[in-house]
Write an enzyme that holds these catalytic residues in place. Sequence first.
Site, PDB file in Angstrom:
ATOM      1  N   SER A 119       0.825  -1.209   0.000  1.00 44.78           N
ATOM      2  CA  SER A 119       0.000   0.000   0.000  1.00 44.78           C
ATOM      3  C   SER A 119       0.857   1.256   0.000  1.00 44.78           C
ATOM      4  O   SER A 119       0.412   2.306  -0.457  1.00 44.78           O
ATOM      5  CB  SER A 119      -0.880   0.024   1.248  1.00 44.78           C
ATOM      6  N   HIS A 140      -1.585  -2.791  -7.226  1.00 40.64           N
ATOM      7  CA  HIS A 140      -2.244  -2.481  -5.955  1.00 40.64           C
ATOM      8  C   HIS A 140      -3.755  -2.600  -6.092  1.00 40.64           C
ATOM      9  O   HIS A 140      -4.413  -1.716  -6.636  1.00 40.64           O
ATOM     10  CB  HIS A 140      -1.831  -1.065  -5.505  1.00 40.64           C
ATOM     11  N   GLU A 152      -4.131   0.177  -8.941  1.00 40.33           N
ATOM     12  CA  GLU A 152      -3.056   1.120  -9.267  1.00 40.33           C
ATOM     13  C   GLU A 152      -1.855   0.304  -9.748  1.00 40.33           C
ATOM     14  O   GLU A 152      -1.423  -0.627  -9.058  1.00 40.33           O
ATOM     15  CB  GLU A 152      -2.645   1.926  -8.026  1.00 40.33           C
ATOM     16  N   ASN A 190      -3.934   6.084  -1.302  1.00 42.35           N
ATOM     17  CA  ASN A 190      -3.637   6.116   0.136  1.00 42.35           C
ATOM     18  C   ASN A 190      -2.953   7.406   0.577  1.00 42.35           C
ATOM     19  O   ASN A 190      -3.108   7.822   1.727  1.00 42.35           O
ATOM     20  CB  ASN A 190      -2.822   4.896   0.542  1.00 42.35           C
TER      21      ASN A 190
HETATM   22  N1  LIG Z   1      -5.971  -4.463   3.964  1.00 44.30           N
HETATM   23  C1  LIG Z   1      -6.123  -3.648   2.941  1.00 44.30           C
HETATM   24  O1  LIG Z   1      -7.124  -2.896   2.859  1.00 44.30           O
HETATM   25  C2  LIG Z   1      -5.086  -3.623   1.838  1.00 44.30           C
HETATM   26  C3  LIG Z   1      -5.454  -3.088   0.586  1.00 44.30           C
HETATM   27  C4  LIG Z   1      -4.503  -3.111  -0.456  1.00 44.30           C
HETATM   28  C5  LIG Z   1      -3.223  -3.605  -0.225  1.00 44.30           C
HETATM   29  N2  LIG Z   1      -2.922  -4.096   1.012  1.00 44.30           N
HETATM   30  C6  LIG Z   1      -1.558  -4.611   1.191  1.00 44.30           C
HETATM   31  O2  LIG Z   1      -1.589  -6.020   1.046  1.00 44.30           O
HETATM   32  C7  LIG Z   1      -0.590  -6.613   1.910  1.00 44.30           C
HETATM   33  C8  LIG Z   1      -1.254  -7.584   2.848  1.00 44.30           C
HETATM   34  O3  LIG Z   1      -2.282  -6.932   3.568  1.00 44.30           O
HETATM   35  P1  LIG Z   1      -3.503  -7.749   4.208  1.00 44.30           P
HETATM   36  O4  LIG Z   1      -4.511  -6.732   4.594  1.00 44.30           O
HETATM   37  O5  LIG Z   1      -3.877  -8.903   3.341  1.00 44.30           O
HETATM   38  O6  LIG Z   1      -2.787  -8.266   5.546  1.00 44.30           O
HETATM   39  P2  LIG Z   1      -3.184  -9.459   6.530  1.00 44.30           P
HETATM   40  O7  LIG Z   1      -2.726  -9.050   7.877  1.00 44.30           O
HETATM   41  O8  LIG Z   1      -4.609  -9.874   6.333  1.00 44.30           O
HETATM   42  O9  LIG Z   1      -2.264 -10.652   5.951  1.00 44.30           O
HETATM   43  C9  LIG Z   1      -0.859 -10.572   6.000  1.00 44.30           C
HETATM   44  C10 LIG Z   1      -0.269 -11.875   5.542  1.00 44.30           C
HETATM   45  O10 LIG Z   1       1.148 -11.786   5.683  1.00 44.30           O
HETATM   46  C11 LIG Z   1       1.611 -13.027   6.189  1.00 44.30           C
HETATM   47  N3  LIG Z   1       2.889 -12.817   6.876  1.00 44.30           N
HETATM   48  C12 LIG Z   1       3.096 -12.221   8.078  1.00 44.30           C
HETATM   49  N4  LIG Z   1       4.412 -12.241   8.375  1.00 44.30           N
HETATM   50  C13 LIG Z   1       5.034 -12.870   7.340  1.00 44.30           C
HETATM   51  C14 LIG Z   1       6.358 -13.221   7.061  1.00 44.30           C
HETATM   52  N5  LIG Z   1       7.340 -12.922   7.937  1.00 44.30           N
HETATM   53  N6  LIG Z   1       6.639 -13.859   5.896  1.00 44.30           N
HETATM   54  C15 LIG Z   1       5.650 -14.150   5.003  1.00 44.30           C
HETATM   55  N7  LIG Z   1       4.362 -13.851   5.236  1.00 44.30           N
HETATM   56  C16 LIG Z   1       4.066 -13.221   6.377  1.00 44.30           C
HETATM   57  C17 LIG Z   1       0.527 -13.458   7.155  1.00 44.30           C
HETATM   58  O11 LIG Z   1       0.615 -14.836   7.410  1.00 44.30           O
HETATM   59  C18 LIG Z   1      -0.707 -13.105   6.337  1.00 44.30           C
HETATM   60  O12 LIG Z   1      -0.965 -14.139   5.411  1.00 44.30           O
HETATM   61  C19 LIG Z   1       0.111  -5.460   2.615  1.00 44.30           C
HETATM   62  O13 LIG Z   1       1.251  -5.102   1.887  1.00 44.30           O
HETATM   63  C20 LIG Z   1      -0.940  -4.347   2.558  1.00 44.30           C
HETATM   64  O14 LIG Z   1      -0.349  -3.061   2.613  1.00 44.30           O
HETATM   65  C21 LIG Z   1      -3.815  -4.143   2.034  1.00 44.30           C
END
Ligand SMILES: NC(=O)c1ccc[n+]([C@@H]2O[C@H](COP(=O)([O-])OP(=O)(O)OC[C@H]3O[C@@H](n4cnc5c(N)ncnc54)[C@H](O)[C@@H]3O)[C@@H](O)[C@H]2O)c1
Length: 284
Positions: A119, A140, A152, A190
């Site tokens: 993000s 993204h 994006e 964002n």
């Molecule tokens: N939540 C949102 O609204 C959103 C929107 C767009 C992009 N994102 C981006 O997507 C990515 C994930 O976000 P999310 O909301 O799915 O998070 P989440 O907390 O739901 O999931 C995170 C994942 O990362 C894994 N993880 C944690 N530590 C790890 C490690 N050391 N090695 C490998 N995997 C590991 C966890 O097991 C989990 O599967 C982030 O980069 C976030 O910025 C999030």
Amino acid sequence: MTVKQVGLVGSGIMSSGVAEVVAKAGMDVALRSRTQEAVDAMVAGLEKSLAKQVEKGKLDDAASAEIRGRVRAVTDLSELSSCDLVLESVVEDITVKKQLFTDLDDVCANAKILATNTSTLSVGDIAAATKNPERVCGIHFFNPAPVMPLVEIVRAEKTGSATVSGARTFAEACGKTVVDVIDRAGFIVNSLLFPYLNNAVKALDAGLATRDDIDAAMKGGCNFPMGPLELLDLVGLDTSLSILEALHDEYQDPNYVPAPMLEQMVGDGRLGRKTGQGFYDYSK
Ligand SMILES: NC(=O)c1ccc[n+]([C@@H]2O[C@H](COP(=O)([O-])OP(=O)(O)OC[C@H]3O[C@@H](n4cnc5c(N)ncnc54)[C@H](O)[C@@H]3O)[C@@H](O)[C@H]2O)c1
């Protein structure tokens, strides 16, 4: 560039949503998590979501089975070696993402695109962890990925033109509206959205109004579909905190200094919908 096989890394909110989008778009998906339990839970979540759509008459049984059949669950990164495109959605942590890209670069020699769903983190810094930064870009998606129309595409300094156009073709094949953006923290959405969300937390903490009235005000007064506190719960408060920290690191703008209340809630493990508790209670 035609993408037929997609590797998705991470088992959280974003990978789960993107898996559904990609499988529905007719591409094969390898879903990778570090543990069998986590990847099984993702597949179960996908099956539940498809069953709901069948129940509502949005999908028939055959289509649902076909979509489910396109998804395989894996735990070993090497099982992504045949993918044309790999998109990671693991925790928003630069050290973790860099290590993952170093590993993906070795394992996915044939992938045309290695993408991050970050993000706010620098796509260029992530790409620098690979030997082939020209095939790295940001793709993204927004949350929930099956619903939100935007993607994006982030071009870092060394991203190749074929990577950008391939990423666009992929996102459009997923039915998304695509915008291009350079590699600056928070990209378009964002960097504009998070000062607003952060200020909503500060307003709540300062006693400006109740939680419900802050959310009702922004829905009714700005015609937003969700209030800011509901939206933070949906995004995840830990992810939101990481986003604000990254934005502040890059821009040094006080508007991005995370609200102390947000830090407190993350410290207490109240991360929003994913933990059942955030600004709202989802446990019932
Ligand atoms: N939540 C949102 O609204 C959103 C929107 C767009 C992009 N994102 C981006 O997507 C990515 C994930 O976000 P999310 O909301 O799915 O998070 P989440 O907390 O739901 O999931 C995170 C994942 O990362 C894994 N993880 C944690 N530590 C790890 C490690 N050391 N090695 C490998 N995997 C590991 C966890 O097991 C989990 O599967 C982030 O980069 C976030 O910025 C999030």
